[in-house]
Design an enzyme around this catalytic site. Sequence first.
Site, PDB file in Angstrom:
ATOM      1  N   ASP A  43       0.845  -1.202   0.000  1.00  0.00           N
ATOM      2  CA  ASP A  43       0.000   0.000   0.000  1.00  0.00           C
ATOM      3  C   ASP A  43       0.879   1.250   0.000  1.00  0.00           C
ATOM      4  O   ASP A  43       1.634   1.475   0.942  1.00  0.00           O
ATOM      5  CB  ASP A  43      -0.885  -0.002   1.254  1.00  0.00           C
TER       6      ASP A  43
ATOM      7  N   TYR B  66       2.857   9.815  -0.033  1.00  0.00           N
ATOM      8  CA  TYR B  66       3.894   9.205   0.815  1.00  0.00           C
ATOM      9  C   TYR B  66       5.295   9.480   0.253  1.00  0.00           C
ATOM     10  O   TYR B  66       6.292   9.291   0.959  1.00  0.00           O
ATOM     11  CB  TYR B  66       3.715   7.685   0.949  1.00  0.00           C
TER      12      TYR B  66
ATOM     13  N   LYS C 199      -2.743   5.968  -4.380  1.00  0.00           N
ATOM     14  CA  LYS C 199      -3.885   6.848  -4.089  1.00  0.00           C
ATOM     15  C   LYS C 199      -3.726   8.232  -4.705  1.00  0.00           C
ATOM     16  O   LYS C 199      -2.610   8.776  -4.744  1.00  0.00           O
ATOM     17  CB  LYS C 199      -4.055   6.999  -2.566  1.00  0.00           C
TER      18      LYS C 199
ATOM     19  N   HIS D 295      -7.780   9.309  -1.973  1.00  0.00           N
ATOM     20  CA  HIS D 295      -7.171   9.193  -0.638  1.00  0.00           C
ATOM     21  C   HIS D 295      -8.107   9.630   0.492  1.00  0.00           C
ATOM     22  O   HIS D 295      -8.073   9.079   1.587  1.00  0.00           O
ATOM     23  CB  HIS D 295      -5.863   9.998  -0.594  1.00  0.00           C
TER      24      HIS D 295
HETATM   25  N1  LIG Z   1      -5.578   5.912   3.634  1.00  0.00           N
HETATM   26  C1  LIG Z   1      -5.094   6.653   4.616  1.00  0.00           C
HETATM   27  O1  LIG Z   1      -5.517   7.794   4.844  1.00  0.00           O
HETATM   28  C2  LIG Z   1      -4.025   6.064   5.491  1.00  0.00           C
HETATM   29  C3  LIG Z   1      -3.680   6.719   6.679  1.00  0.00           C
HETATM   30  C4  LIG Z   1      -2.718   6.118   7.496  1.00  0.00           C
HETATM   31  C5  LIG Z   1      -2.126   4.909   7.106  1.00  0.00           C
HETATM   32  N2  LIG Z   1      -2.452   4.327   5.912  1.00  0.00           N
HETATM   33  C6  LIG Z   1      -1.829   3.047   5.478  1.00  0.00           C
HETATM   34  O2  LIG Z   1      -1.870   2.091   6.533  1.00  0.00           O
HETATM   35  C7  LIG Z   1      -0.538   1.689   6.853  1.00  0.00           C
HETATM   36  C8  LIG Z   1      -0.401   1.326   8.327  1.00  0.00           C
HETATM   37  O3  LIG Z   1      -0.779   2.381   9.168  1.00  0.00           O
HETATM   38  P1  LIG Z   1       0.289   3.203  10.033  1.00  0.00           P
HETATM   39  O4  LIG Z   1       1.486   3.493   9.219  1.00  0.00           O
HETATM   40  O5  LIG Z   1      -0.480   4.311  10.656  1.00  0.00           O
HETATM   41  O6  LIG Z   1       0.767   2.263  11.201  1.00  0.00           O
HETATM   42  P2  LIG Z   1       0.488   0.883  11.946  1.00  0.00           P
HETATM   43  O7  LIG Z   1       0.747  -0.244  11.033  1.00  0.00           O
HETATM   44  O8  LIG Z   1      -0.809   0.987  12.664  1.00  0.00           O
HETATM   45  O9  LIG Z   1       1.672   0.995  13.021  1.00  0.00           O
HETATM   46  C9  LIG Z   1       2.996   1.231  12.615  1.00  0.00           C
HETATM   47  C10 LIG Z   1       3.817   1.601  13.837  1.00  0.00           C
HETATM   48  O10 LIG Z   1       3.919   0.479  14.712  1.00  0.00           O
HETATM   49  C11 LIG Z   1       5.289   0.053  14.793  1.00  0.00           C
HETATM   50  N3  LIG Z   1       5.265  -1.406  14.670  1.00  0.00           N
HETATM   51  C12 LIG Z   1       4.887  -2.132  13.580  1.00  0.00           C
HETATM   52  N4  LIG Z   1       4.942  -3.447  13.859  1.00  0.00           N
HETATM   53  C13 LIG Z   1       5.364  -3.569  15.128  1.00  0.00           C
HETATM   54  C14 LIG Z   1       5.617  -4.677  15.966  1.00  0.00           C
HETATM   55  N5  LIG Z   1       5.429  -5.927  15.542  1.00  0.00           N
HETATM   56  N6  LIG Z   1       6.066  -4.458  17.247  1.00  0.00           N
HETATM   57  C15 LIG Z   1       6.234  -3.181  17.685  1.00  0.00           C
HETATM   58  N7  LIG Z   1       6.010  -2.076  16.931  1.00  0.00           N
HETATM   59  C16 LIG Z   1       5.581  -2.273  15.659  1.00  0.00           C
HETATM   60  C17 LIG Z   1       6.010   0.728  13.645  1.00  0.00           C
HETATM   61  O11 LIG Z   1       7.339   1.004  13.992  1.00  0.00           O
HETATM   62  P3  LIG Z   1       8.584   0.645  13.029  1.00  0.00           P
HETATM   63  O12 LIG Z   1       8.244   1.071  11.644  1.00  0.00           O
HETATM   64  O13 LIG Z   1       9.703   1.424  13.637  1.00  0.00           O
HETATM   65  O14 LIG Z   1       8.777  -0.833  13.155  1.00  0.00           O
HETATM   66  C18 LIG Z   1       5.219   2.021  13.507  1.00  0.00           C
HETATM   67  O15 LIG Z   1       5.633   2.965  14.467  1.00  0.00           O
HETATM   68  C19 LIG Z   1       0.279   2.904   6.418  1.00  0.00           C
HETATM   69  O16 LIG Z   1       1.654   2.637   6.364  1.00  0.00           O
HETATM   70  C20 LIG Z   1      -0.376   3.237   5.108  1.00  0.00           C
HETATM   71  O17 LIG Z   1       0.047   2.355   4.092  1.00  0.00           O
HETATM   72  C21 LIG Z   1      -3.415   4.879   5.113  1.00  0.00           C
END
Ligand SMILES: NC(=O)c1ccc[n+]([C@@H]2O[C@H](COP(=O)([O-])OP(=O)(O)OC[C@H]3O[C@@H](n4cnc5c(N)ncnc54)[C@H](OP(=O)(O)O)[C@@H]3O)[C@@H](O)[C@H]2O)c1
Length: 275
Positions: free
Chosen positions: A48, A53, A78, A111
């Site tokens: 994704d 980004y 997106k 988005h």
């Molecule tokens: N459509 C939208 O508006 C929108 C908005 C937000 C996100 N997204 C998408 O959704 C994806 C995921 O959401 P997100 O980036 O908000 O974060 P998330 O996946 O909810 O959490 C990521 C965070 O958790 C940490 N983490 C991940 N796995 C871990 C584990 N096993 N143990 C401990 N810590 C862990 C990561 O740190 P490290 O990286 O340091 O490991 C990072 O700080 C995004 O990357 C993006 O592709 C879309």
Amino acid sequence: MAALQEDFTLSNGLQMPKIGFGTWQITDALEAYGATSAALAHGYRQIDTARVYGNEDSVGRALRDSGLPRSEVFVTSKLPAEIKDPDEALASFETTMAAIGLDYLDCYLIHAPWPWHDIGRDCSAGNKAVWEVLETIYRSGRAKSIGVSNFNAADLRVIIDGCSTRPMVNQIRYFIGHTQEDVVQFCRREGIQVTAYSPLATGKILRHPDLRAVAERYGKSVAQLCIRYVLQKDVGPLPKSTHEQRIRENADVDFEITSADMALLDGLSDTDKVR
Ligand SMILES: NC(=O)c1ccc[n+]([C@@H]2O[C@H](COP(=O)([O-])OP(=O)(O)OC[C@H]3O[C@@H](n4cnc5c(N)ncnc54)[C@H](OP(=O)(O)O)[C@@H]3O)[C@@H](O)[C@H]2O)c1
């Protein structure tokens, strides 16, 4: 890891891997390339990204260098949230395609229904107009599916009423304690697959004491519990990490949360407010 091999079938028949790899906030080109390469090496088959980004080029390069057949990886990008003009939308898609260096996307999303600096603004006319551009892209074959992100039921209704191609995906903020049931139920009724962004509440959920206690019962980490919960809700989790060990861990979710524990987790709220 069997969960990585499971697919949802979108309303147009396209198979979408249930687990995807998130790339938000991986702006450094080498880091984005490395994390995406690691995810592909560990068996993720959905990536994704988004134009905003700033890493579409690294994601595309990692995929091309992986040696995997293009058809085996599902790539989502997106249209920036603030673009609500058809000419700008088409130009933005071309910019994405030039950056990512692929012949087609598997999914292309609007988005958000409003610009991020003006959340909640009524952009109904603009959303309809750019949706028609996405429909044209879909018909051309350069996006195998199209959808939206951050849309609520009213936002979706604007698109669905009168469109020729319905959205196939709605990517929303979704994690234990934040499950947006009204949007999910609407999507289910309308045949729109929900995917879960921030399944770990961007890391904020991971120190929650109740979740730690439940995760321990299964010998799993809180992250694994959160991802498994989303899967058992029939929603597609998109965890992000820049650490190879965590990238692997987040896909190692072949266990079953009992219905009693699912009910317990369903009852939680404000899980992202833990200090
Ligand atoms: N459509 C939208 O508006 C929108 C908005 C937000 C996100 N997204 C998408 O959704 C994806 C995921 O959401 P997100 O980036 O908000 O974060 P998330 O996946 O909810 O959490 C990521 C965070 O958790 C940490 N983490 C991940 N796995 C871990 C584990 N096993 N143990 C401990 N810590 C862990 C990561 O740190 P490290 O990286 O340091 O490991 C990072 O700080 C995004 O990357 C993006 O592709 C879309």
